[in-house]
Design a protein around this motif. Structure first.
Motif, PDB file in Angstrom:
ATOM      1  N   ASN A  75       0.827  -1.211   0.000  1.00  0.00           N
ATOM      2  CA  ASN A  75       0.000   0.000   0.000  1.00  0.00           C
ATOM      3  C   ASN A  75       0.857   1.255   0.000  1.00  0.00           C
ATOM      4  N   GLU A  76       1.932   1.254   0.772  1.00  0.00           N
ATOM      5  CA  GLU A  76       2.816   2.411   0.795  1.00  0.00           C
ATOM      6  C   GLU A  76       3.509   2.601  -0.544  1.00  0.00           C
ATOM      7  N   ARG A  77       3.871   1.497  -1.192  1.00  0.00           N
ATOM      8  CA  ARG A  77       4.507   1.604  -2.505  1.00  0.00           C
ATOM      9  C   ARG A  77       3.529   2.213  -3.505  1.00  0.00           C
ATOM     10  N   ARG A  78       2.270   1.786  -3.463  1.00  0.00           N
ATOM     11  CA  ARG A  78       1.276   2.321  -4.393  1.00  0.00           C
ATOM     12  C   ARG A  78       0.994   3.793  -4.128  1.00  0.00           C
ATOM     13  N   ALA A  79       1.019   4.188  -2.852  1.00  0.00           N
ATOM     14  CA  ALA A  79       0.716   5.571  -2.499  1.00  0.00           C
ATOM     15  C   ALA A  79       1.891   6.498  -2.784  1.00  0.00           C
ATOM     16  N   GLY A  80       3.076   5.949  -3.027  1.00  0.00           N
ATOM     17  CA  GLY A  80       4.232   6.772  -3.331  1.00  0.00           C
ATOM     18  C   GLY A  80       5.024   7.154  -2.098  1.00  0.00           C
ATOM     19  N   TYR A  81       4.722   6.548  -0.956  1.00  0.00           N
ATOM     20  CA  TYR A  81       5.496   6.822   0.249  1.00  0.00           C
ATOM     21  C   TYR A  81       6.864   6.172   0.106  1.00  0.00           C
ATOM     22  N   ARG A  82       7.828   6.763   0.749  1.00  0.00           N
ATOM     23  CA  ARG A  82       9.161   6.180   0.734  1.00  0.00           C
ATOM     24  C   ARG A  82       9.784   6.377   2.107  1.00  0.00           C
ATOM     25  N   ALA A  83      10.700   5.484   2.425  1.00  0.00           N
ATOM     26  CA  ALA A  83      11.409   5.602   3.691  1.00  0.00           C
ATOM     27  C   ALA A  83      12.398   6.753   3.600  1.00  0.00           C
ATOM     28  N   ALA A  84      12.855   7.231   4.751  1.00  0.00           N
ATOM     29  CA  ALA A  84      13.757   8.383   4.774  1.00  0.00           C
ATOM     30  C   ALA A  84      15.079   8.070   4.097  1.00  0.00           C
ATOM     31  N   ASP A  85      15.529   6.821   4.127  1.00  0.00           N
ATOM     32  CA  ASP A  85      16.818   6.480   3.540  1.00  0.00           C
ATOM     33  C   ASP A  85      16.726   6.155   2.051  1.00  0.00           C
ATOM     34  N   GLU A  86      15.521   6.144   1.484  1.00  0.00           N
ATOM     35  CA  GLU A  86      15.369   5.868   0.054  1.00  0.00           C
ATOM     36  C   GLU A  86      15.561   7.162  -0.734  1.00  0.00           C
ATOM     37  N   PRO A  87      16.167   7.068  -1.921  1.00  0.00           N
ATOM     38  CA  PRO A  87      16.310   8.284  -2.732  1.00  0.00           C
ATOM     39  C   PRO A  87      14.946   8.678  -3.306  1.00  0.00           C
ATOM     40  N   PRO A  88      14.744   9.970  -3.578  1.00  0.00           N
ATOM     41  CA  PRO A  88      13.458  10.408  -4.131  1.00  0.00           C
ATOM     42  C   PRO A  88      13.237   9.829  -5.534  1.00  0.00           C
ATOM     43  N   VAL A  89      12.012   9.599  -5.835  1.00  0.00           N
ATOM     44  CA  VAL A  89      11.647   9.055  -7.136  1.00  0.00           C
ATOM     45  C   VAL A  89      11.138  10.198  -7.991  1.00  0.00           C
ATOM     46  N   ALA A  90      11.692  10.299  -9.204  1.00  0.00           N
ATOM     47  CA  ALA A  90      11.235  11.350 -10.101  1.00  0.00           C
ATOM     48  C   ALA A  90       9.840  10.975 -10.597  1.00  0.00           C
ATOM     49  N   TYR A  91       8.916  11.894 -10.361  1.00  0.00           N
ATOM     50  CA  TYR A  91       7.541  11.618 -10.759  1.00  0.00           C
ATOM     51  C   TYR A  91       6.916  12.923 -11.218  1.00  0.00           C
ATOM     52  N   ARG A  92       6.355  12.866 -12.368  1.00  0.00           N
ATOM     53  CA  ARG A  92       5.646  14.028 -12.873  1.00  0.00           C
ATOM     54  C   ARG A  92       4.220  13.587 -13.168  1.00  0.00           C
ATOM     55  N   PRO A  93       3.254  14.259 -12.616  1.00  0.00           N
ATOM     56  CA  PRO A  93       1.876  13.848 -12.900  1.00  0.00           C
ATOM     57  C   PRO A  93       1.553  14.100 -14.369  1.00  0.00           C
ATOM     58  N   PRO A  94       0.673  13.307 -14.913  1.00  0.00           N
ATOM     59  CA  PRO A  94       0.332  13.512 -16.328  1.00  0.00           C
ATOM     60  C   PRO A  94      -0.335  14.866 -16.530  1.00  0.00           C
ATOM     61  N   ALA A  95      -0.104  15.412 -17.726  1.00  0.00           N
ATOM     62  CA  ALA A  95      -0.701  16.703 -18.058  1.00  0.00           C
ATOM     63  C   ALA A  95      -2.214  16.539 -18.139  1.00  0.00           C
ATOM     64  N   PRO A  96      -2.948  17.536 -17.653  1.00  0.00           N
ATOM     65  CA  PRO A  96      -4.408  17.416 -17.734  1.00  0.00           C
ATOM     66  C   PRO A  96      -4.868  17.445 -19.188  1.00  0.00           C
ATOM     67  N   GLU A  97      -5.882  16.675 -19.458  1.00  0.00           N
ATOM     68  CA  GLU A  97      -6.410  16.630 -20.822  1.00  0.00           C
ATOM     69  C   GLU A  97      -7.182  17.907 -21.100  1.00  0.00           C
ATOM     70  N   PRO A  98      -7.129  18.391 -22.358  1.00  0.00           N
ATOM     71  CA  PRO A  98      -7.897  19.602 -22.673  1.00  0.00           C
ATOM     72  C   PRO A  98      -9.392  19.303 -22.520  1.00  0.00           C
ATOM     73  N   GLN A  99     -10.086  20.266 -21.929  1.00  0.00           N
ATOM     74  CA  GLN A  99     -11.503  20.068 -21.693  1.00  0.00           C
ATOM     75  C   GLN A  99     -12.295  20.425 -22.936  1.00  0.00           C
ATOM     76  N   ALA A 100     -13.314  19.640 -23.184  1.00  0.00           N
ATOM     77  CA  ALA A 100     -14.200  19.908 -24.312  1.00  0.00           C
ATOM     78  C   ALA A 100     -15.120  21.064 -23.923  1.00  0.00           C
ATOM     79  N   PRO A 101     -15.572  21.829 -24.900  1.00  0.00           N
ATOM     80  CA  PRO A 101     -16.481  22.935 -24.565  1.00  0.00           C
ATOM     81  C   PRO A 101     -17.784  22.362 -23.985  1.00  0.00           C
ATOM     82  N   PRO A 102     -18.375  23.065 -23.058  1.00  0.00           N
ATOM     83  CA  PRO A 102     -19.610  22.556 -22.460  1.00  0.00           C
ATOM     84  C   PRO A 102     -20.733  22.502 -23.489  1.00  0.00           C
ATOM     85  N   PRO A 103     -21.637  21.560 -23.360  1.00  0.00           N
ATOM     86  CA  PRO A 103     -22.740  21.464 -24.320  1.00  0.00           C
ATOM     87  C   PRO A 103     -23.667  22.658 -24.160  1.00  0.00           C
ATOM     88  N   PRO A 104     -24.357  23.003 -25.243  1.00  0.00           N
ATOM     89  CA  PRO A 104     -25.263  24.157 -25.150  1.00  0.00           C
ATOM     90  C   PRO A 104     -26.374  23.854 -24.134  1.00  0.00           C
TER      91      PRO A 104
END
Length: 159
Positions: free
Chosen positions: A95-124
């Motif tokens: 569960n901690e691995r899935r959540a992205g938690y890491r122990a203090a002695d572990e090196p940081p993991v490079a993670y970039r969240p995906p870019a948000p998808e462009p939103q479609a115009p709202p329907p009339p």
């Protein structure tokens, strides 16, 4: 009609009835044998279950006598190897691995969240229906709700 033909027909009919009776007796015997076999199987299972229960009672009695006659949960209950192990520890790491938690002695993991998808115009907007004319009188509220269970206009004596 000839009496000999009548006699032959009766003998044929009697032979058919004897064959049918034999078939029925065979089926009755088969059902009886099956019922006896099922009864024996159930009796064997009951004997095993009763034997196991008696063995458990004997063991509890032996434990109580060994404890000086005191039949408490600690003396007659089943012994548990480890009370504190519920099995959650194995899940924590995953569960901690899935959540992205890491122990203090572990090196940081490079993670970039995906870019948000462009939103479609709202329907009339949908056209708003025009309000209907509300009836006057005592049924005005019910007409505004659109209640399907309003039977005020039903003539119950006409049906």
């Amino acid at each position: 009609m000839n009496p000999e033909e009548d006699l032959a027909r009766l003998r044929q009919k009697l032979a058919g009835l004897e064959r049918e009776n034999g078939d029925r007796m065979y089926l009755v015997d088969q059902r009886a044998a099956k019922a006896v076999e099922e009864s024996r199987a159930a009796e064997d299972k009951l004997k095993q279950d009763t034997g196991a229960a008696l063995d458990a009672l004997r063991e509890q009695k032996r434990r109580a006598e060994a404890a000086g006659g005191w039949a408490t949960e600690s003396t007659v209950g089943d012994k548990v190897e480890d009370d504190g192990d519920f099995g959650f520890e194995e899940d924590d790491a995953e569960n901690e691995r899935r959540a992205g938690y890491r122990a203090a002695d572990e090196p940081p993991v490079a993670y970039r969240p995906p870019a948000p998808e462009p939103q479609a115009p709202p329907p009339p907007p949908l056209p708003v229906p025009e309000p209907e004319a509300r009836p006057a009188g005592r049924h005005r509220r019910a007409a505004g709700r659109g209640d399907d269970d309003d039977f005020a206009d039903t003539d119950w004596l006409a049906t």
